[in-house]
Write a protein that holds these residues in place. Structure first.
Motif, PDB file in Angstrom:
ATOM      1  N   PHE A 286      75.852 -24.226  45.114  1.00  0.00           N
ATOM      2  CA  PHE A 286      75.530 -22.967  45.779  1.00  0.00           C
ATOM      3  C   PHE A 286      74.176 -22.415  45.340  1.00  0.00           C
ATOM      4  O   PHE A 286      73.469 -21.778  46.128  1.00  0.00           O
ATOM      5  N   THR A 290      71.050 -21.808  48.288  1.00  0.00           N
ATOM      6  CA  THR A 290      70.418 -20.537  48.657  1.00  0.00           C
ATOM      7  C   THR A 290      69.002 -20.765  49.177  1.00  0.00           C
ATOM      8  O   THR A 290      68.425 -19.893  49.817  1.00  0.00           O
ATOM      9  N   SER A 468      73.942 -18.158  55.481  1.00  0.00           N
ATOM     10  CA  SER A 468      75.361 -18.509  55.579  1.00  0.00           C
ATOM     11  C   SER A 468      75.890 -19.080  54.265  1.00  0.00           C
ATOM     12  O   SER A 468      77.029 -18.798  53.870  1.00  0.00           O
ATOM     13  N   THR A 469      75.067 -19.862  53.557  1.00  0.00           N
ATOM     14  CA  THR A 469      75.518 -20.403  52.272  1.00  0.00           C
ATOM     15  C   THR A 469      75.608 -19.301  51.217  1.00  0.00           C
ATOM     16  O   THR A 469      76.450 -19.372  50.315  1.00  0.00           O
ATOM     17  N   CYS A 470      74.762 -18.280  51.332  1.00  0.00           N
ATOM     18  CA  CYS A 470      74.849 -17.151  50.400  1.00  0.00           C
ATOM     19  C   CYS A 470      76.168 -16.398  50.585  1.00  0.00           C
ATOM     20  O   CYS A 470      76.774 -15.930  49.608  1.00  0.00           O
ATOM     21  N   ILE A 471      76.613 -16.271  51.830  1.00  0.00           N
ATOM     22  CA  ILE A 471      77.909 -15.630  52.088  1.00  0.00           C
ATOM     23  C   ILE A 471      79.034 -16.460  51.480  1.00  0.00           C
ATOM     24  O   ILE A 471      79.965 -15.930  50.859  1.00  0.00           O
ATOM     25  N   LEU A 472      78.951 -17.780  51.626  1.00  0.00           N
ATOM     26  CA  LEU A 472      79.968 -18.660  51.050  1.00  0.00           C
ATOM     27  C   LEU A 472      80.003 -18.550  49.529  1.00  0.00           C
ATOM     28  O   LEU A 472      81.082 -18.585  48.923  1.00  0.00           O
ATOM     29  N   ASN A 473      78.820 -18.430  48.887  1.00  0.00           N
ATOM     30  CA  ASN A 473      78.849 -18.375  47.426  1.00  0.00           C
ATOM     31  C   ASN A 473      79.464 -17.074  46.916  1.00  0.00           C
ATOM     32  O   ASN A 473      80.057 -17.039  45.839  1.00  0.00           O
ATOM     33  N   LEU A 475      82.040 -15.545  48.429  1.00  0.00           N
ATOM     34  CA  LEU A 475      83.481 -15.780  48.558  1.00  0.00           C
ATOM     35  C   LEU A 475      83.991 -16.691  47.446  1.00  0.00           C
ATOM     36  O   LEU A 475      85.074 -16.461  46.883  1.00  0.00           O
ATOM     37  N   PHE A 476      83.216 -17.721  47.108  1.00  0.00           N
ATOM     38  CA  PHE A 476      83.596 -18.633  46.036  1.00  0.00           C
ATOM     39  C   PHE A 476      83.664 -17.897  44.695  1.00  0.00           C
ATOM     40  O   PHE A 476      84.598 -18.111  43.902  1.00  0.00           O
TER      41      PHE A 476
END
Length: 502
Positions: A286, A290, A468-473, A475-476
């Protein structure tokens, strides 16, 4: 009191347990006698390594524009060669992570750190003496190799030296020195050509080798090698003359005895091993997704595309923002905690990369050659007397500032800090090597394909992908990352094993 009974009583004491007087815990009583002067000194010596690879990371940004315009055709870089010059350092760093994982277990943390200064200096020497493009590549690979070793060894060295009250602060200094190195090379690039810049970049690793000669090996590594007397001497140097270091030494030794000293692949079935390994691996994924390394490697190019006339000065400003907020993160790390800073950081980066995408989307619309838009552009120019994109320039600058601020507060320093905290001692070299290999491998993929992504997805689409990957990180982080603030390394290990800490 009998020494053995006292040792057992101290080993059984939990951080929250009260002492016989009912005032403070044994752990707090011990830490109240600790003096941190030599610990800070050892940390400073070791973080000259991260400063060195900050110079490596930042070197391509001022050097590439000059090397693409150089008069010597043997050294002149075209667009493809410039892309390799910027990204090939990460290939060396990925191999450096594997080498570092082997070195820390075989020769220790201190010697690994001293030896990795050699490829730093040799790499920059090759760049200084370069007669063709392949020598430039070789120099970058060597400095990348050293960067990979350093990015693994220094966080481990600091986490195994520091006590829990200052481990977050000192561990965050790793990233602080990286960004100081990046800013330093950006700033020096305003005044020096690429050869003199390489000469300046070889100074920090040289100082690191000299300073580390006078620093101790980590007590945990010494105890894992059965060197109790040397471990107590190292602790006495790091904790000061008044601290009863036998207490801390006994706790570490007890944890080492419980784990065993050697790692086997069958240990991966142990939740105390595979859970932190998965978390460490995903943190590195992650962090790179970013887009930070792509943005930092090509900072000047990004600002040029965003139509900033002083793109090199803008890069210095970016570096300054990163230094300031990484320092802020270091100061509040042991109070705020790791988890909340990761969440704030991820949200800030998601917002900023979305806004950057909007900026590039609007710019592409402004540059669409339609009749009505041309008339509109002429009208704007006649009224404002300036380029039509000038009114949008603030959006690009603000987006970059928010992104760098967010990254510096959390996803810059914390993955490396958490990596150094969560792994059991016997698996620390192997697991850290996996994380570093993942980090630098993805750094290579992202930086090498960044220009292709900008072409294929457009500039706006690329930044929206990063968003979108920042949003996933975020949540993780909420779902899986434990808080390690204020815990000893042994207590963190016990958390993953599902037992009470030592």
């Amino acid at each position: 009191m009998d020494i053995q009974n006292e040792r057992r009583r101290l080993l059984d004491a939990e951080p929250g347990d009260e002492d016989p007087t009912g005032l403070i815990s044994e752990q707090d009583a011990y830490l109240s006698k600790v003096k941190n002067k030599n610990l800070y000194l050892a940390t400073f010596a070791s973080v000259l390594g991260p400063m060195s690879f900050g110079f490596v990371l930042g070197y391509s940004s001022p050097a590439i524009p000059e090397l693409t315009r150089i008069s010597d055709p043997r050294l002149r870089l075209d667009s493809i060669q410039a892309s390799w010059f910027g990204s090939i350092v990460t290939v060396g760093a990925a191999f450096g992570g594997l080498l570092g994982g082997w070195m820390v277990d075989k020769i220790g943390r201190k010697l690994s750190l001293m030896f990795c200064s050699l490829p730093f200096v040799f790499g920059f020497t090759v760049i200084i003496a370069a007669q063709n493009v392949w020598m430039l590549y070789l120099g970058r690979v060597l400095t990348g190799l050293a960067s990979g070793v350093t990015s693994l060894v220094v966080p481990l060295y600091i986490s195994e030296m520091a006590h829990e009250r200052v481990r977050g602060f000192l561990g965050s200094c790793v990233q602080l020195m990286v960004v100081l190195g990046i800013m330093g090379v950006y700033l020096a690039g305003l005044f020096l050509d690429w050869r003199w810049l390489a000469i300046c970049s070889s100074i920090p690793p040289t100082l690191m080798m000299v300073c580390m000669c006078f620093m101790p090996e980590t007590p945990r590594f010494l105890l894992s090698q059965g060197k109790r007397r040397e471990a107590e001497e190292a602790l006495r140097f790091l904790r000061g003359p008044d601290a009863p270091v036998e207490w801390e030494c006994a706790r570490i030794e007890d944890a080492c005895d419980e784990q065993g000293s050697s790692f086997h692949m069958s240990d991966l079935k142990d939740p105390g091993v595979y859970k932190p390994l998965v978390i460490g691996f995903m943190l590195m994924v992650f962090q790179q997704m970013t887009g930070i390394n792509a943005i930092m490697f090509y900072a000047e190019n990004i600002f040029e595309e965003a139509h900033f006339k002083e793109s090199d000065l803008a890069s210095v400003i970016v570096g300054l923002i990163q230094v300031v907020f990484t320092a802020v993160a270091a100061l509040i790390m042991d109070k705020a905690g790791r988890k909340i800073l990761l969440i704030i950081s991820g949200v800030a980066m998601a917002i900023s990369t979305t806004a950057f995408g909007v900026y590039f989307y609007l710019m592409s619309k402004l540059h669409t050659p339609t009749v009505s838009l041309s008339i509109l552009m002429l009208d704007i120019q006649s009224k404002a007397g300036e380029e039509p994109h000038a009114n949008l320039a603030w959006l690009a600058l603000a987006s970059m500032a928010v992104f760098i601020t967010g990254f510096a507060l959390g996803w810059g320093p914390i993955p490396w800090l958490v990596m150094s905290e969560i792994f059991p001692h016997k698996v620390r070299g192997f697991a850290s090597a996996v994380c570093v290999l993942t980090n630098w491998g993805l750094a290579f993929i992202v930086t090498k394909t960044f220009q292709d992504m900008m072409t294929l997805l457009t500039s706006a689409g690329t930044f929206w992908l990063f968003a979108s990957t920042c949003i996933l990180n975020v949540l993780f982080t909420i779902a899986f990352i434990p808080e390690t603030k204020g815990k000893t390394l042994e207590q963190i290990e016990a958390t993953f094993r599902g037992t009470s800490g030592p």
